[in-house]
Design an enzyme around this catalytic site. Structure first.
Site, PDB file in Angstrom:
ATOM      1  N   ASP A 163       0.813  -1.209   0.000  1.00 36.89           N
ATOM      2  CA  ASP A 163       0.000   0.000   0.000  1.00 36.89           C
ATOM      3  C   ASP A 163       0.856   1.273   0.000  1.00 36.89           C
ATOM      4  OD1 ASP A 163      -2.314   1.616   0.300  1.00 36.89           O
ATOM      5  OD2 ASP A 163      -2.098   1.592   2.477  1.00 36.89           O
ATOM      6  N   ASN A 402       6.931  -7.306   6.372  1.00 39.64           N
ATOM      7  CA  ASN A 402       5.656  -6.741   6.806  1.00 39.64           C
ATOM      8  C   ASN A 402       4.507  -7.469   6.127  1.00 39.64           C
ATOM      9  OD1 ASN A 402       3.970  -4.527   8.079  1.00 39.64           O
ATOM     10  ND2 ASN A 402       3.347  -4.356   5.927  1.00 39.64           N
ATOM     11  N   GLU A 403       3.548  -7.887   6.931  1.00 38.82           N
ATOM     12  CA  GLU A 403       2.292  -8.465   6.474  1.00 38.82           C
ATOM     13  C   GLU A 403       2.455  -9.469   5.336  1.00 38.82           C
ATOM     14  OE1 GLU A 403      -0.947  -5.757   6.020  1.00 38.82           O
ATOM     15  OE2 GLU A 403      -0.868  -5.257   8.136  1.00 38.82           O
ATOM     16  N   TYR A 455      -6.640  -3.079  12.703  1.00 37.80           N
ATOM     17  CA  TYR A 455      -7.487  -1.952  12.280  1.00 37.80           C
ATOM     18  C   TYR A 455      -8.954  -2.150  12.661  1.00 37.80           C
ATOM     19  CZ  TYR A 455      -3.419  -0.233   9.790  1.00 37.80           C
ATOM     20  OH  TYR A 455      -2.173   0.256   9.491  1.00 37.80           O
ATOM     21  N   GLU A 491       0.970  -1.431  14.018  1.00 34.78           N
ATOM     22  CA  GLU A 491       0.140  -0.520  13.218  1.00 34.78           C
ATOM     23  C   GLU A 491      -1.250  -0.459  13.813  1.00 34.78           C
ATOM     24  OE1 GLU A 491      -0.139  -1.245   8.992  1.00 34.78           O
ATOM     25  OE2 GLU A 491       2.033  -1.556   8.792  1.00 34.78           O
TER      26      GLU A 491
HETATM   27  C1  GCB Z   1      -1.357  -2.306   6.667  1.00 31.35           C
HETATM   28  C2  GCB Z   1      -0.072  -2.223   5.927  1.00 31.35           C
HETATM   29  C3  GCB Z   1       0.266  -0.800   5.525  1.00 31.35           C
HETATM   30  C4  GCB Z   1      -0.983  -0.097   5.009  1.00 31.35           C
HETATM   31  C5  GCB Z   1      -1.996  -0.055   6.125  1.00 31.35           C
HETATM   32  C6  GCB Z   1      -3.323   0.611   5.704  1.00 31.35           C
HETATM   33  O1  GCB Z   1      -1.640  -3.217   7.383  1.00 31.35           O
HETATM   34  O2  GCB Z   1       1.011  -2.798   6.626  1.00 31.35           O
HETATM   35  O3  GCB Z   1       1.274  -0.830   4.549  1.00 31.35           O
HETATM   36  O4  GCB Z   1      -0.718   1.180   4.529  1.00 31.35           O
HETATM   37  O5  GCB Z   1      -2.303  -1.361   6.532  1.00 31.35           O
HETATM   38  O6  GCB Z   1      -3.447   1.811   5.869  1.00 31.35           O
HETATM   39  O7  GCB Z   1      -4.177  -0.091   5.198  1.00 31.35           O
END
Ligand code: GCB
Length: 584
Positions: A163, A402-403, A455, A491
């Protein structure tokens, strides 16, 4: 790998400036002989991404050609001369005076060539072909065919598995440097603490095995410690003990200066100086310990991203970002999702920031096709990253990826391989993988620290912070029960349009972001095994286009892309410093 430096015995010059540049959309440059020089180019700034420097080429990922000319400075004939690139994204192929020097795959990490046999006193022509196409067997990958287990395919344009915008070009300085033929090739410094003493172990690698003396002098904080050792081999080991040492920490980023010299007949013929921070880092039970004391990381996931320059080095932005991180009360960041510039790392040492240093392995997937190649590239990145950053006291952990889309069984063995490699190269630092999977991330079985991205209240439980926060709290406890190790929430965040307000808070408003971060931090502070809170993201940043990314931007910054605070920045400052600010 040592950063080039200038002193009376070695010298470095920076080739940054305006180079000639040509796009090559037909990929005709090679057969047309552009490696020997091309005409009809336009000026381009080096370092900087090419994508935003011109009118119509934002989404063009290559191939493209750069060239510049240079003369050698006076006195370099007797020296060995190297050409060093700090970062070229993604694939670089290099010619000097028509001779192909080689190529390097992967952005964000340095590479160099010994150009002594090919370089002339004057009129040298340097040509670089750069290509940044997205492909499934590259890392990070792109243009990956759809598959139900890898949900990212086809949702972004350009079609990344990650992203952020796939900026291309020469992103960091290109340096020429000269050293003696018999030179210091590398230094590895490891520090320990015994009561109030600092133990500094220095491993010196030389280019030549020849009789000499190696002198090590560590200076600073009113102390000078010296060791002088015979050096006939290609390696020399020194141990320096500093009584009453001033240790390195975020509160007091004390640095010593280590000067290493190679000498013959009482006279030095090479010298390299390195800042040294005496500190230890360890995992013990649920705690992450710096100098034996538990840490709480407060800070951000970030990006190297700025208008016009893209992912190119902008020293003033580095200074500004550290000033903002200090202001807000952060003590830490992760180099999401690739290694940051060497300049950024140097300032982390000087200013006292704790860094989770991440390789460029983002958006990995584990289908068989191309897997061995992706693993080999990841190994290369681990080796290059540790070689580059091993001497920074600020670096407290290596992040392998990452991820990753780790749902296939191959993922576990893949990361076990990289974990073992990292540990064999650097047994002193914890190693992690940053995951979105939670309990099903099998790499957590052997990683030293559990790093999770979440999130709730954003991508799921939309607009429902109560529900989202309950889920977060329950998941953290379950994850910790399964993997009883220190945990960092690497995050969490919400897209926020600056100037958008809502009461009660609603998604995309400044109030919603401030509220979400506050609620998350309350939960994190209540869990003794949570040792870090990294908000996503420090600043808004450029992405590809997708329905999730208005205008091609990720708006989860607590600062805008031009570094102005949103409401959440004031709120974080209150939470992290205990000081109120206007608007908070
Ligand atoms: C994530 C990613 C990151 C994205 C973020 C998002 O989990 O690691 O690269 O920018 O989410 O904002 O969706």
């Amino acid at each position: 790998m040592l950063y080039p430096q200038s002193n009376p015995l070695r010298q470095s010059i920076d080739l940054s400036g305006f180079w000639d540049f040509r796009f090559d959309p037909e990929d005709a440059g090679l057969s047309a002989g552009w490696a020997n020089g091309f005409t009809g180019g336009y000026p381009i700034a080096v370092p900087a991404s090419w994508n935003d420097q011109f009118e119509d080429w934002r989404d063009y990922l290559g191939p493209a050609w750069y060239q510049t000319r240079f003369d050698l400075p006076w006195g370099w004939e007797e020296r060995r001369v190297y050409l060093r690139f700090g970062s070229v994204n993604y694939l670089a192929e290099i010619w000097l005076n028509g001779v192909r020097l080689g190529q390097h795959e992967g952005g964000h990490l340095p590479f160099e060539f010994d150009i002594t046999p090919h370089v002339k006193r004057e009129g040298n022509l340097l040509v670089v072909r750069v290509e940044g196409e997205l492909a499934p067997d590259r890392v990070p990958p792109g243009n990956v065919p759809p598959d139900p287990l890898d949900t990212f395919a086809g949702i972004n344009y350009p079609d990344t598995t990650f992203d952020f915008f796939p900026f291309c070009g020469i992103h960091r300085p290109v340096l020429l440097y000269a050293v003696p033929y018999d030179a210091i090739a590398d230094l590895t410094v490891v520090t320990e603490i015994v009561e109030n003493r600092g133990i500094v172990r220095v491993h010196l690698d030389r280019t030549t095995a020849d009789s000499a003396t190696a002198r090590f002098v560590l200076r600073g904080h009113g102390t000078e410690v010296m060791a002088e050792l015979p050096a006939a081999e290609e390696t020399v080991e020194a141990v320096l003990t500093v009584p009453g040492a001033a240790f390195w920490s975020p509160e007091e980023p004390n640095l010593y200066e280590l000067a290493v010299e190679l000498m013959r007949g009482g006279e030095a013929f090479d010298r390299y100086t390195l800042p040294v921070g005496i500190r230890t880092i360890a995992v013990e039970g649920d705690a992450l310990l710096l100098n034996g004391r538990p840490l709480m990381l407060k800070g951000f996931g970030r990006h190297e991203d700025f208008p016009i320059t893209g992912r190119g080095l902008v020293p003033a932005v580095i200074v500004k970002d550290y000033a903002l991180m200090k202001w807000i009360g952060a003590n830490s960041f992760r180099t999401s999702h690739y290694p940051y510039s060497e300049q950024m790392m140097d300032l982390a040492d000087r200013l006292g920031f704790l860094v989770i240093d991440e390789t460029p392995a983002v958006g990995l997937f584990f289908r068989e096709e191309g897997l061995e190649r992706r693993l080999e590239l990841c190994r290369q990145y681990v080796r290059e990253l540790i070689a580059r950053d091993k001497n920074h006291p600020s670096v407290i952990m290596w992040s392998l990826a990452n991820e990753p889309h780790s749902k296939r069984p191959a993922a576990k063995a893949f990361f076990r391989d990289l974990y073992d490699l990292a540990k064999s190269l650097d047994p002193t630092r914890p190693v992690t993988v940053v995951s979105m999977l939670g309990e099903t991330e099998e790499a957590f079985e052997f990683c030293d620290v559990v790093c999770l991205n979440r999130y709730y209240g954003w991508y799921t439980e939309c607009g429902q912070l109560d529900k989202g926060c309950r889920k977060l709290s329950e998941e953290l406890d379950a994850l910790h029960a399964k993997y009883p190790k220190p945990l960092i929430l690497t995050e969490f965040g919400a897209d926020t349009i600056p100037g958008c307000h809502a009461q009660p808070p609603e998604m995309f408003s400044e109030e919603y972001q401030a509220e979400m971060l506050t609620r998350y931090i309350e939960i994190l502070n209540s869990k003794p095994y949570v040792v870090g809170q990294h908000v996503w993201n420090m600043c808004d940043f450029k992405t590809g286009q997708s329905v999730r990314r208005m205008g091609g931007f990720n708006y989860k910054g607590v600062f805008t892309r031009d570094r102005r605070p949103k409401l959440a920045a004031h709120r974080l400052r209150e939470l992290w410093t205990g000081e109120g600010t206007k608007g908070g």
